[in-house]
Design an enzyme around this catalytic site. Structure first.
Site, PDB file in Angstrom:
ATOM      1  N   MET A 157     -16.617  34.119  -8.429  1.00 10.59           N
ATOM      2  CA  MET A 157     -17.961  33.724  -8.002  1.00 10.59           C
ATOM      3  C   MET A 157     -17.905  32.376  -7.285  1.00 10.59           C
ATOM      4  O   MET A 157     -18.925  31.703  -7.127  1.00 10.59           O
ATOM      5  CB  MET A 157     -18.908  33.661  -9.199  1.00 10.59           C
ATOM      6  CG  MET A 157     -19.078  35.040  -9.848  1.00 10.59           C
ATOM      7  SD  MET A 157     -20.626  35.258 -10.747  1.00 10.59           S
ATOM      8  CE  MET A 157     -20.539  33.945 -11.928  1.00 10.59           C
TER       9      MET A 157
ATOM     10  N   SER B  97     -13.428  25.785 -16.154  1.00 10.97           N
ATOM     11  CA  SER B  97     -14.565  26.660 -15.879  1.00 10.97           C
ATOM     12  C   SER B  97     -15.430  26.005 -14.813  1.00 10.97           C
ATOM     13  O   SER B  97     -15.572  24.774 -14.790  1.00 10.97           O
ATOM     14  CB  SER B  97     -15.396  26.849 -17.160  1.00 10.97           C
ATOM     15  OG  SER B  97     -16.684  27.336 -16.847  1.00 10.97           O
ATOM     16  N   SER B  98     -16.019  26.827 -13.958  1.00  9.39           N
ATOM     17  CA  SER B  98     -16.924  26.273 -12.941  1.00  9.39           C
ATOM     18  C   SER B  98     -18.099  25.571 -13.610  1.00  9.39           C
ATOM     19  O   SER B  98     -18.655  24.616 -13.063  1.00  9.39           O
ATOM     20  CB  SER B  98     -17.450  27.394 -12.036  1.00  9.39           C
ATOM     21  OG  SER B  98     -16.356  28.006 -11.394  1.00  9.39           O
TER      22      SER B  98
ATOM     23  N   GLN C 177     -15.053  39.982 -20.982  1.00 11.69           N
ATOM     24  CA  GLN C 177     -15.168  40.536 -19.621  1.00 11.69           C
ATOM     25  C   GLN C 177     -13.895  41.311 -19.255  1.00 11.69           C
ATOM     26  O   GLN C 177     -13.965  42.412 -18.692  1.00 11.69           O
ATOM     27  CB  GLN C 177     -15.391  39.399 -18.624  1.00 11.69           C
ATOM     28  CG  GLN C 177     -15.204  39.798 -17.169  1.00 11.69           C
ATOM     29  CD  GLN C 177     -15.610  38.699 -16.213  1.00 11.69           C
ATOM     30  OE1 GLN C 177     -16.797  38.490 -16.005  1.00 11.69           O
ATOM     31  NE2 GLN C 177     -14.663  37.999 -15.630  1.00 11.69           N
TER      32      GLN C 177
ATOM     33  N   GLN D   5     -25.626  39.901 -12.841  1.00  8.65           N
ATOM     34  CA  GLN D   5     -25.044  39.520 -14.130  1.00  8.65           C
ATOM     35  C   GLN D   5     -25.682  38.275 -14.723  1.00  8.65           C
ATOM     36  O   GLN D   5     -25.247  37.790 -15.762  1.00  8.65           O
ATOM     37  CB  GLN D   5     -23.523  39.364 -14.026  1.00  8.65           C
ATOM     38  CG  GLN D   5     -23.034  38.164 -13.228  1.00  8.65           C
ATOM     39  CD  GLN D   5     -21.513  38.204 -13.043  1.00  8.65           C
ATOM     40  OE1 GLN D   5     -20.981  38.989 -12.280  1.00  8.65           O
ATOM     41  NE2 GLN D   5     -20.799  37.351 -13.763  1.00  8.65           N
TER      42      GLN D   5
ATOM     43  N   HIS E 260     -11.431  26.467  -8.960  1.00  8.55           N
ATOM     44  CA  HIS E 260     -10.631  25.385  -9.544  1.00  8.55           C
ATOM     45  C   HIS E 260      -9.229  25.927  -9.793  1.00  8.55           C
ATOM     46  O   HIS E 260      -8.937  27.089  -9.464  1.00  8.55           O
ATOM     47  CB  HIS E 260     -11.293  24.877 -10.826  1.00  8.55           C
ATOM     48  CG  HIS E 260     -11.698  25.969 -11.773  1.00  8.55           C
ATOM     49  ND1 HIS E 260     -10.782  26.749 -12.442  1.00  8.55           N
ATOM     50  CD2 HIS E 260     -12.925  26.455 -12.122  1.00  8.55           C
ATOM     51  CE1 HIS E 260     -11.420  27.635 -13.190  1.00  8.55           C
ATOM     52  NE2 HIS E 260     -12.721  27.489 -13.005  1.00  8.55           N
TER      53      HIS E 260
ATOM     54  N   GLY F  67      -9.036  36.485 -15.781  1.00  8.97           N
ATOM     55  CA  GLY F  67      -8.611  35.454 -16.731  1.00  8.97           C
ATOM     56  C   GLY F  67      -8.923  35.836 -18.166  1.00  8.97           C
ATOM     57  O   GLY F  67      -9.958  36.438 -18.459  1.00  8.97           O
TER      58      GLY F  67
ATOM     59  N   HIS G  21      -8.694  29.417 -11.129  1.00  9.18           N
ATOM     60  CA  HIS G  21      -8.788  30.520 -10.164  1.00  9.18           C
ATOM     61  C   HIS G  21      -7.516  30.624  -9.319  1.00  9.18           C
ATOM     62  O   HIS G  21      -7.039  31.727  -9.037  1.00  9.18           O
ATOM     63  CB  HIS G  21      -9.973  30.301  -9.204  1.00  9.18           C
ATOM     64  CG  HIS G  21     -11.318  30.378  -9.845  1.00  9.18           C
ATOM     65  ND1 HIS G  21     -12.121  29.278 -10.010  1.00  9.18           N
ATOM     66  CD2 HIS G  21     -12.011  31.434 -10.340  1.00  9.18           C
ATOM     67  CE1 HIS G  21     -13.247  29.640 -10.584  1.00  9.18           C
ATOM     68  NE2 HIS G  21     -13.211  30.944 -10.799  1.00  9.18           N
TER      69      HIS G  21
ATOM     70  N   LYS H 283      -9.716  33.754 -20.341  1.00  6.12           N
ATOM     71  CA  LYS H 283     -10.781  32.896 -20.850  1.00  6.12           C
ATOM     72  C   LYS H 283     -12.046  33.725 -21.055  1.00  6.12           C
ATOM     73  O   LYS H 283     -12.765  33.555 -22.034  1.00  6.12           O
ATOM     74  CB  LYS H 283     -11.048  31.743 -19.893  1.00  6.12           C
ATOM     75  CG  LYS H 283     -12.072  30.806 -20.468  1.00  6.12           C
ATOM     76  CD  LYS H 283     -12.593  29.846 -19.450  1.00  6.12           C
ATOM     77  CE  LYS H 283     -13.964  29.438 -19.866  1.00  6.12           C
ATOM     78  NZ  LYS H 283     -15.019  30.142 -19.175  1.00  6.12           N
TER      79      LYS H 283
END
Ligand code: PAF
Length: 280
Positions: free
Chosen positions: A30, A187-188, A155, A61, A34, A149, A37, A151
């Site tokens: 999305m 994380s973003s 998902q 989502q 960073h 990922g 990714h 993390k």
């Protein structure tokens, strides 16, 4: 790196690669990229000859009171970073390109069972949106492998289940979580944290480590969860969940079972953070 905003143009490129006998790897994102990714791109490269990334802030989502409008959009930096990591193509579609019939009545994917727990319980409809957009992206890109990922462990499981049940010809590859030196998972959404929240946010990883210590001492799942929850509450978090589950997201009977994972979702101000740790 070529950037495509239509699926037709990207498909023509992928078709060319396939006819040259090349394997295609895919990293859906999305944006607001960073190092976490970029590590996904590097891993995709190890499994494929060409790597496609996508940047699409997927409206389906996000819940009505969530951060869809605020979600950081940084396309210029993202493009530079992807190109620097040897990404070959970027799909940067509009909402109309992804959802040509609109988002309101769109055909949706629903993965039953594992979407009712953890983040699925706290973000109703979230995983329908994820599974729906990932299915669309898989159809659009038609990759041989796709990297997600760990993390976002739930998902990852939702995507694996959806891809295997719907017979997508794509191998889903998990990538390890990248952490800041403090232990905070990249994380973003870390961008939302101010300086003092950022320090407090490190407690999540410390709580997961304390849960791992408790498991090693043979504590039962409920007590392990209590250890993590107490640390988060003491640090000022609003806790969505602290859970100990098996790798298939079912509930363990004993803390001594092998392969258990600790899961945390907790809010600090307006920022919701998630993380997980293998408790072995
Ligand atoms: O993990 C994400 O960034 C998103 O959920 C994904 C997989 C790109 C789907 O929108």
């Amino acid at each position: 790196m070529n950037t495509f905003d239509t699926v037709a143009d990207l498909r023509a490129q992928v078709k060319q690669w396939r006819s040259d006998g090349l394997r295609v790897g895919f990293v859906p994102t999305m944006g607001n990229l960073h190092d976490g990714h970029f590590a996904l791109v590097d891993l995709a490269r190890q499994h494929a000859d060409r790597v496609v990334a996508s940047i699409f802030v997927n409206p389906t989502q996000f819940g009505p009171n969530e951060d869809y409008a605020l979600y950081p959009r940084t396309p210029d930096g993202d493009i530079t970073g992807l190109a620097g990591h040897g990404c070959d193509a970027l799909l940067l579609p509009s909402v109309a390109e992804m959802y040509p019939f609109g988002t309101a009545g769109c055909v949706q994917m629903h993965v039953p069972g594992i979407t009712d727990i953890l983040c699925g319980r706290h973000r109703p409809g979230h995983f329908n949106g994820v599974a729906t957009v990932v299915a669309r992206l898989f159809n659009m890109v038609q990759p041989d492998v796709a990297v997600f990922g760990r993390k976002d462990y739930q998902q990852l499981q939702v995507v694996r289940y959806m891809a295997s049940e719907m017979a997508f010809a794509v191998e889903v590859i998990p990538a390890p979580t990248l952490r800041e030196p403090s232990g905070l998972a990249m994380s973003s959404r870390n961008r939302y944290l101010d300086a003092s929240e950022r320090t407090t946010a490190d407690t999540i990883y410390r709580a997961l480590q304390a849960m791992r210590d408790a498991r090693r001492q043979g504590d039962p799942p409920g007590r392990i969860e209590g250890v993590g929850e107490r640390m988060l509450l003491d640090a000022g978090f609003v806790v969505d969940y602290v859970e100990v589950l098996r790798a298939d997201l079912s509930r363990p009977r004993e803390g001594s079972e092998p392969g258990l994972i600790g899961f945390i979702a907790a809010r600090l101000g307006r920022t919701r953070l998630i993380d997980n740790l293998d408790l072995q």
